[in-house]
Scaffold this motif. Structure first.
Motif, PDB file in Angstrom:
ATOM      1  N   LEU B  34       0.841  -1.200   0.000  1.00 25.40           N
ATOM      2  CA  LEU B  34       0.000   0.000   0.000  1.00 25.40           C
ATOM      3  C   LEU B  34       0.883   1.260   0.000  1.00 25.40           C
ATOM      4  N   ALA B  35       1.897   1.245   0.837  1.00 20.01           N
ATOM      5  CA  ALA B  35       2.807   2.396   0.911  1.00 20.01           C
ATOM      6  C   ALA B  35       3.528   2.589  -0.425  1.00 20.01           C
ATOM      7  N   ILE B  36       3.909   1.491  -1.043  1.00 23.72           N
ATOM      8  CA  ILE B  36       4.596   1.588  -2.352  1.00 23.72           C
ATOM      9  C   ILE B  36       3.661   2.231  -3.381  1.00 23.72           C
ATOM     10  N   PHE B  37       2.401   1.750  -3.422  1.00 24.45           N
ATOM     11  CA  PHE B  37       1.437   2.322  -4.373  1.00 24.45           C
ATOM     12  C   PHE B  37       1.236   3.816  -4.116  1.00 24.45           C
ATOM     13  N   LEU B  38       1.062   4.160  -2.823  1.00 26.17           N
ATOM     14  CA  LEU B  38       0.746   5.563  -2.500  1.00 26.17           C
ATOM     15  C   LEU B  38       1.933   6.492  -2.744  1.00 26.17           C
ATOM     16  N   ASN B  39       3.148   5.945  -2.605  1.00 26.19           N
ATOM     17  CA  ASN B  39       4.334   6.777  -2.830  1.00 26.19           C
ATOM     18  C   ASN B  39       4.738   6.845  -4.299  1.00 26.19           C
ATOM     19  N   SER B  40       4.180   5.948  -5.089  1.00 24.09           N
ATOM     20  CA  SER B  40       4.524   5.976  -6.522  1.00 24.09           C
ATOM     21  C   SER B  40       3.567   6.930  -7.239  1.00 24.09           C
ATOM     22  N   LYS B  41       3.876   7.192  -8.489  1.00 24.11           N
ATOM     23  CA  LYS B  41       3.000   8.105  -9.251  1.00 24.11           C
ATOM     24  C   LYS B  41       2.045   7.315 -10.139  1.00 24.11           C
ATOM     25  N   ILE B  42       2.002   6.005  -9.917  1.00 25.80           N
ATOM     26  CA  ILE B  42       1.258   5.145 -10.836  1.00 25.80           C
ATOM     27  C   ILE B  42      -0.245   5.459 -10.836  1.00 25.80           C
ATOM     28  N   ILE B  43      -0.804   5.739  -9.657  1.00 26.38           N
ATOM     29  CA  ILE B  43      -2.257   6.000  -9.606  1.00 26.38           C
ATOM     30  C   ILE B  43      -2.581   7.319 -10.330  1.00 26.38           C
ATOM     31  N   ASN B  44      -1.745   8.326 -10.104  1.00 26.30           N
ATOM     32  CA  ASN B  44      -1.940   9.602 -10.825  1.00 26.30           C
ATOM     33  C   ASN B  44      -1.892   9.389 -12.324  1.00 26.30           C
ATOM     34  N   LYS B  45      -0.931   8.556 -12.751  1.00 25.64           N
ATOM     35  CA  LYS B  45      -0.762   8.322 -14.199  1.00 25.64           C
ATOM     36  C   LYS B  45      -1.998   7.634 -14.774  1.00 25.64           C
TER      37      LYS B  45
END
Lengths: 67, 213
Positions: B34-45
């Motif tokens: 979860l932390a990896i997802f939230l810290n990455s820009k993947i969801i924004n992209k």
């Protein structure tokens, strides 16, 4: 072990579909025993996840390639 | 980690990111991921130009007597629907929502119009062998059931995704003569059959002997 596996493969000439059917039957038995939830008419992929793991493992053991 | 945890953690990360109400149990979520997802820009992209406003997986919206669970994951601000399907690698097969694990009644509801008689486990194999060209467009239709269908997967240590827009789906017709079956007759077909189109595997059909589906 290898000789035994080779003999099983030669004797039964197993195909990828055969192995998938074995995996399906094992998963159905788990469902029957309520160890895995029945995914009929759901969007839940758990049964397929189990089936895929068993199928993949058996294919590795029998040295059978997926089509 | 299994695909269920991977998928639900990703959906939960989207809910957190966009502050969406949800009933996802934290027991199903992998905190590290979860932390990896939230810290990455993947969801924004993934959601660039689109904003999710409601988590639909738990809702009764878009359901019917034959679609018991909502087939979409998110509602977007412009009322379009968005689904995420996660894979632990590329090139994996999956069961389309709604029709992919159909029981007898559901199967007849969605495919019965292709047959003059009710489809039962006695004639299921013959039906599929004779109507595969008409079945496949329906199956593809439900494989891309949402307005936006995101296929999200890990390749090595990198997150990758593809977004398939339902509107971009062409009118599909399949020529029966291009289909081949690994089990071409109902006698040879025990429970599982692999279907190829122009030599390429496109579908697995399974008839469970010990289940009512």
């Amino acid at each position: 072990m290898e000789k035994l596996l080779l003999r099983i493969k030669i004797t039964h000439n197993l195909t990828n579909d055969d192995v998938r059917e074995i995996a399906m039957n094992i998963v159905d038995a788990f469902v029957e025993e309520n160890l895995i939830e029945d995914n009929t008419d759901t969007n839940d992929d758990t049964e397929f996840a189990f089936q895929d793991i068993i199928h993949k493992k058996l294919n590795e053991i029998f040295n059978i390639k997926e089509d | 980690m299994n695909n269920e945890t991977f998928g639900i953690t990703f959906q939960y990360a989207i809910c957190i990111k966009y502050k969406l109400k949800n009933n996802i149990s934290l027991d199903r979520v992998d905190k590290k991921l979860l932390a990896i997802f939230l810290n990455s820009k993947i969801i924004n992209k993934i959601f660039r130009g689109k904003r999710p406003v409601e988590y639909l997986s738990d809702s009764k919206e878009f359901t019917s007597p034959f679609i018991k669970k909502c087939p979409h994951n998110f509602l977007l601000s412009n009322d379009e629907t968005f689904s995420v399907r996660t894979f632990q690698g590329s090139g994996k097969m999956f069961a389309p929502k709604v029709v992919g694990q159909a029981g007898d009644e559901t199967f007849n509801h969605f495919f019965g119009h292709l047959s003059t008689e009710e489809i039962s486990r006695n004639n299921f194999k013959e039906f599929c062998l004779n109507h595969i060209d008409e079945m496949l467009p329906i199956i593809v239709d439900y494989a891309l059931v949402s307005d936006f269908n995101c296929w999200f997967y890990i390749e090595g240590k990198t997150f990758n995704y593809k977004i398939l827009k339902r509107d971009d789906l062409p009118e599909l017709t399949f020529d029966y003569k291009n289909f081949t079956f690994t089990r071409p007759t109902s006698n040879e077909w025990v429970e599982s059959n692999t279907i190829k189109y122009k030599g390429k595997m496109v579908l697995e059909l399974q008839l469970h002997t010990f289940k009512a589906a």
